[in-house]
Scaffold this active site. Structure first.
Site, mmCIF file in Angstrom:
data_model
loop_
_atom_site.group_PDB
_atom_site.id
_atom_site.type_symbol
_atom_site.label_atom_id
_atom_site.label_comp_id
_atom_site.label_asym_id
_atom_site.label_seq_id
_atom_site.Cartn_x
_atom_site.Cartn_y
_atom_site.Cartn_z
ATOM 1 N N PHE A 197 -16.352 -9.952 -11.044
ATOM 2 C CA PHE A 197 -16.252 -10.792 -9.851
ATOM 3 C C PHE A 197 -17.298 -11.899 -9.803
ATOM 4 O O PHE A 197 -17.787 -12.275 -8.747
ATOM 5 C CB PHE A 197 -16.276 -9.932 -8.571
ATOM 6 C CG PHE A 197 -14.903 -9.403 -8.251
ATOM 7 C CD1 PHE A 197 -14.302 -8.483 -9.077
ATOM 8 C CD2 PHE A 197 -14.196 -9.865 -7.163
ATOM 9 C CE1 PHE A 197 -13.016 -8.028 -8.832
ATOM 10 C CE2 PHE A 197 -12.901 -9.409 -6.898
ATOM 11 C CZ PHE A 197 -12.323 -8.495 -7.735
ATOM 12 N N GLU A 237 -3.965 -5.566 -6.303
ATOM 13 C CA GLU A 237 -2.624 -5.961 -6.707
ATOM 14 C C GLU A 237 -2.653 -6.317 -8.185
ATOM 15 O O GLU A 237 -3.622 -6.872 -8.692
ATOM 16 C CB GLU A 237 -2.165 -7.163 -5.877
ATOM 17 C CG GLU A 237 -1.844 -6.753 -4.456
ATOM 18 C CD GLU A 237 -1.442 -7.922 -3.582
ATOM 19 O OE1 GLU A 237 -0.872 -8.892 -4.106
ATOM 20 O OE2 GLU A 237 -1.702 -7.858 -2.377
ATOM 21 N N CYS A 272 -6.563 -9.423 1.327
ATOM 22 C CA CYS A 272 -7.733 -8.637 1.737
ATOM 23 C C CYS A 272 -9.011 -9.454 1.901
ATOM 24 O O CYS A 272 -9.582 -9.522 2.989
ATOM 25 C CB CYS A 272 -7.988 -7.531 0.713
ATOM 26 S SG CYS A 272 -7.119 -6.019 1.120
ATOM 27 N N GLU A 298 -7.697 2.434 1.047
ATOM 28 C CA GLU A 298 -7.262 2.210 -0.342
ATOM 29 C C GLU A 298 -8.151 1.149 -0.992
ATOM 30 O O GLU A 298 -8.597 0.222 -0.326
ATOM 31 C CB GLU A 298 -5.776 1.824 -0.378
ATOM 32 C CG GLU A 298 -5.395 0.620 0.463
ATOM 33 C CD GLU A 298 -5.505 -0.679 -0.275
ATOM 34 O OE1 GLU A 298 -5.464 -0.658 -1.513
ATOM 35 O OE2 GLU A 298 -5.653 -1.720 0.388
ATOM 36 N N LYS A 312 -14.793 0.460 2.884
ATOM 37 C CA LYS A 312 -13.802 -0.480 2.346
ATOM 38 C C LYS A 312 -14.201 -1.921 2.689
ATOM 39 O O LYS A 312 -14.199 -2.812 1.846
ATOM 40 C CB LYS A 312 -12.428 -0.159 2.931
ATOM 41 C CG LYS A 312 -11.461 -1.289 2.951
ATOM 42 C CD LYS A 312 -10.254 -1.052 2.126
ATOM 43 C CE LYS A 312 -9.436 -2.324 2.001
ATOM 44 N NZ LYS A 312 -8.254 -2.177 1.243
ATOM 45 N N ARG A 339 0.021 -14.700 -0.178
ATOM 46 C CA ARG A 339 -0.804 -14.692 1.028
ATOM 47 C C ARG A 339 -2.169 -15.318 0.743
ATOM 48 O O ARG A 339 -2.865 -14.908 -0.186
ATOM 49 C CB ARG A 339 -0.958 -13.258 1.545
ATOM 50 C CG ARG A 339 0.303 -12.770 2.238
ATOM 51 C CD ARG A 339 0.187 -11.354 2.692
ATOM 52 N NE ARG A 339 0.200 -10.431 1.569
ATOM 53 C CZ ARG A 339 0.106 -9.099 1.689
ATOM 54 N NH1 ARG A 339 -0.030 -8.562 2.876
ATOM 55 N NH2 ARG A 339 0.139 -8.329 0.620
ATOM 56 N N LYS A 364 -3.323 -14.471 -7.552
ATOM 57 C CA LYS A 364 -3.908 -14.047 -8.824
ATOM 58 C C LYS A 364 -2.763 -13.650 -9.748
ATOM 59 O O LYS A 364 -1.614 -13.528 -9.280
ATOM 60 C CB LYS A 364 -4.905 -12.911 -8.624
ATOM 61 C CG LYS A 364 -4.300 -11.588 -8.193
ATOM 62 C CD LYS A 364 -5.392 -10.543 -8.138
ATOM 63 C CE LYS A 364 -4.808 -9.152 -8.064
ATOM 64 N NZ LYS A 364 -5.832 -8.116 -8.036
ATOM 65 N N VAL A 381 0.835 -1.209 0.000
ATOM 66 C CA VAL A 381 0.000 0.000 0.000
ATOM 67 C C VAL A 381 0.867 1.256 0.000
ATOM 68 O O VAL A 381 0.683 2.165 -0.814
ATOM 69 C CB VAL A 381 -0.956 -0.013 1.216
ATOM 70 C CG1 VAL A 381 -1.756 1.279 1.289
ATOM 71 C CG2 VAL A 381 -1.890 -1.210 1.142
ATOM 72 N N GLY A 419 -14.375 -20.742 -9.759
ATOM 73 C CA GLY A 419 -13.098 -21.442 -9.779
ATOM 74 C C GLY A 419 -12.646 -21.796 -8.377
ATOM 75 O O GLY A 419 -13.476 -22.147 -7.531
HETATM 76 C C1 UDX Z 1 -8.880 -6.627 -3.226
HETATM 77 C C2 UDX Z 1 -9.918 -5.586 -3.653
HETATM 78 O O1 UDX Z 1 -10.393 -5.910 -4.948
HETATM 79 C C3 UDX Z 1 -9.312 -4.199 -3.627
HETATM 80 O O2 UDX Z 1 -10.292 -3.231 -3.942
HETATM 81 C C4 UDX Z 1 -8.767 -3.934 -2.212
HETATM 82 O O3 UDX Z 1 -8.179 -2.665 -2.143
HETATM 83 C C5 UDX Z 1 -7.756 -4.996 -1.840
HETATM 84 O O4 UDX Z 1 -8.359 -6.288 -1.956
HETATM 85 P P1 UDX Z 1 -6.826 -7.872 -4.367
HETATM 86 O O5 UDX Z 1 -6.707 -8.623 -3.089
HETATM 87 O O6 UDX Z 1 -5.593 -7.271 -4.973
HETATM 88 O O7 UDX Z 1 -7.845 -6.634 -4.206
HETATM 89 O O8 UDX Z 1 -7.443 -8.878 -5.438
HETATM 90 P P2 UDX Z 1 -8.816 -8.995 -6.244
HETATM 91 O O9 UDX Z 1 -8.616 -8.565 -7.639
HETATM 92 O O10 UDX Z 1 -9.925 -8.387 -5.492
HETATM 93 O O11 UDX Z 1 -8.998 -10.576 -6.252
HETATM 94 C C6 UDX Z 1 -9.163 -11.300 -5.038
HETATM 95 C C7 UDX Z 1 -9.276 -12.769 -5.295
HETATM 96 O O12 UDX Z 1 -10.536 -13.092 -5.882
HETATM 97 C C8 UDX Z 1 -8.216 -13.350 -6.224
HETATM 98 O O13 UDX Z 1 -7.761 -14.564 -5.685
HETATM 99 C C9 UDX Z 1 -8.962 -13.584 -7.517
HETATM 100 O O14 UDX Z 1 -8.408 -14.610 -8.277
HETATM 101 C C10 UDX Z 1 -10.344 -13.960 -6.998
HETATM 102 N N1 UDX Z 1 -11.430 -13.742 -7.959
HETATM 103 C C11 UDX Z 1 -11.665 -12.502 -8.449
HETATM 104 C C12 UDX Z 1 -12.263 -14.805 -8.315
HETATM 105 O O15 UDX Z 1 -12.086 -15.929 -7.853
HETATM 106 N N2 UDX Z 1 -13.297 -14.574 -9.185
HETATM 107 C C13 UDX Z 1 -13.551 -13.347 -9.700
HETATM 108 O O16 UDX Z 1 -14.518 -13.223 -10.468
HETATM 109 C C14 UDX Z 1 -12.708 -12.274 -9.328
#
Ligand code: UDX
Length: 471
Positions: free
Chosen positions: A256, A159, A267, A155, A211, A335, A328, A11, A260
């Site tokens: 989202f 990532e 987060c 925030e 958030k 983590r 991802k 962050v 899978g």
């Molecule tokens: C998240 C929030 O999206 C972001 O706004 C916040 O500030 C921090 O946490 P992040 O942890 O970077 O961001 O990843 P994100 O893109 O949200 O994906 C989270 C997880 O969900 C990943 O493991 C991703 O693969 C999974 N995912 C996402 C799914 O399984 N299916 C989806 O349709 C979307």
């Protein structure tokens, strides 16, 4: 503005570099002297696309400098000069829980040293009860001096796309912790002078919950999609077509909703689990979020079940190629990565997981974390002699895999797509068997058809009892 950013993790470093991009004069301070040294040498502590260039450019241009806590003079003058002090230190305890010790230590360092007219901007994600205490914590550290204007500025960056998310946000939220004359809010808005998106001001606890609420909802969407995929598999519908149609409804949207192995990272899983646990402790009934959590954990197990299903119920002695380790794509973050849970489970069930991730640092860390996990340096090496392949993270590299070549290199022919990301037809055309999450699989070649289970069973079905557990 002159800004000091404390904490140069995911962050803080993104915040520091992006504020420099907006022409602010930024000093980034980290507790670790080694991290500061590495940053000065152009080495980043984590992988984030575009960040290394941004840091290099603004260091060279003089708008971004780094310091470590040990360098008392540099830190003291940065604090004295700062119009805004941003705190972005970690609040995870590394064990799935919260910790506020680092935050308290950092506040103890910065609050007494800040100028009276500066604003304190808390950017770390905090437990709600700590948000409610923040005003008194800061006031106590300030003692008899004029109270420091303090805001909570959560925030919303993801990532992998953190820079674009920071520089082009959909909204900025400023939660007022303490701001008697409105100067804190004004200064906080000045930080974001270049942003065109709405800047919303609200109470600190509302900001914290904005958030939390966003992340809980995103997690809920993913677990919903995972249940929808099960229903689709049961009735022979294709979840991709279903979501595509649903997404045209502006009330729903298509983001989202990809089924899978479920969500990982720092987060979403943490906030869902912490929230359900805190509610349970307080006697508040929130069954929906408890189910979101349970569904998410089950998805990882389902992935292993699909592998076992393809391998006639036994994973014992089977070589399973895992494609992708990070939670991802475009990050090296492990983590709460589903791949780690899956690899451990495969080992428990007597299989030999062989993992490949495009980032060497991720491969090395995963190998150090999981005894018995074999990591290799290419897709080719992972699939060589494999009985089954499981795609865990949908890195772009995997979309160009030549499945005909893979088929020749494998011993078996099972492909489990943990992100519904592969081109089903290309996998099938290579003579392989495709297992997905609620995707319709048509035209399975006859050679596969004869051995593969019925269509619905090639999908997300509960088949746990079919897995042979080694003695
Ligand atoms: C998240 C929030 O999206 C972001 O706004 C916040 O500030 C921090 O946490 P992040 O942890 O970077 O961001 O990843 P994100 O893109 O949200 O994906 C989270 C997880 O969900 C990943 O493991 C991703 O693969 C999974 N995912 C996402 C799914 O399984 N299916 C989806 O349709 C979307």
């Amino acid at each position: 503005m002159r800004i000091a950013v404390f904490g140069l993790g995911y962050v803080g470093l993104v915040t520091a570099a992006c504020l420099a991009e907006w022409d602010h004069d930024v000093v980034g301070v980290d507790a670790s002297a080694a991290r500061r040294k590495a940053l000065d040498a152009g080495e980043l502590p984590f992988h984030e696309p575009g960040l290394a260039d941004l840091v290099a450019r603004h260091r060279a241009g003089g708008r971004l400098r780094f310091a470590a806590d040990g360098e008392g003079d540099v830190v003291a003058s940065a604090l004295k000069e700062a119009d805004a002090v941003v705190v972005a230190v970690g609040t995870h305890d590394g064990n799935g829980g919260w910790q506020t010790t680092t935050m308290l230590a950092c506040l103890g360092q910065v609050v007494p040293a800040m100028r009276d007219d500066a604003v304190l901007v808390i950017r770390s994600t905090l437990p709600p009860e700590f948000v409610n205490r923040l005003r008194s914590v800061v006031a106590e550290l300030r003692g008899t001096r004029r109270p420091i204007s303090t805001v909570l500025n959560p925030e919303f960056t993801r990532e992998g796309t953190a820079i674009a998310d920071f520089l082009g946000p959909e909204r900025v939220v400023i939660g007022i912790v303490d701001d008697a004359d409105g100067s804190g809010e004004r200064r906080a808005r000045d930080l974001y002078a270049k942003v065109e998106a709405p800047i919303l001001t609200m109470s600190a606890i509302d900001a914290g919950f904005s958030k939390l609420g966003a992340n809980l909802f995103l997690a809920t969407k993913i677990s919903f999609a995972n249940e929808l995929a099960r229903l689709c598999a049961l009735y022979g519908a294709d979840v991709g077509s279903v979501v595509e149609a649903m997404a045209f409804d502006a009330r729903i949207g298509g983001a989202f909703l990809r089924p899978g192995v479920g969500f990982g990272g720092s987060c979403l899983p943490h906030q869902v689990t912490m929230t359900t646990e805190a509610a349970a402790r307080s006697g508040v009934d929130i069954p929906l979020l408890a189910a979101v959590d349970a569904v998410n954990h089950r998805q990882r197990e389902t992935f292993v079940e699909l592998l076992a299903l393809g391998l006639d119920g036994s994973l014992v002695g089977r070589r399973v190629a895992l494609l992708g380790l990070s939670f991802k794509p475009d990050t090296d973050d492990l983590r709460d990565a589903p791949a780690l849970t899956i690899a451990r489970r495969l080992l428990t069930l007597g299989a030999q997981p062989v993992a490949y991730d495009p980032l060497a640092v991720t491969r090395d860390r995963a190998a150090a974390l999981i005894e018995g996990l074999e990591v290799v340096e290419s897709v080719d090496a992972a699939v060589e002699g494999a009985d089954a392949i499981g795609l865990v993270t949908e890195w772009a590299e995997f979309s160009s895999i030549d499945w005909t070549v893979v088929k020749e290199a494998m011993r078996g022919r099972v492909v489990v797509d943990g992100r519904n990301a592969l081109d089903v037809q290309r996998v099938l055309d290579a003579g392989l068997a495709y297992y997905g999450f609620g995707r319709r699989v048509v035209d399975q070649p006859p050679s596969v058809k004869s051995t593969a289970p019925e269509p619905a069973a090639r999908n997300v079905q509960d088949v746990t009892d079919r897995i042979e557990v080694p003695a």
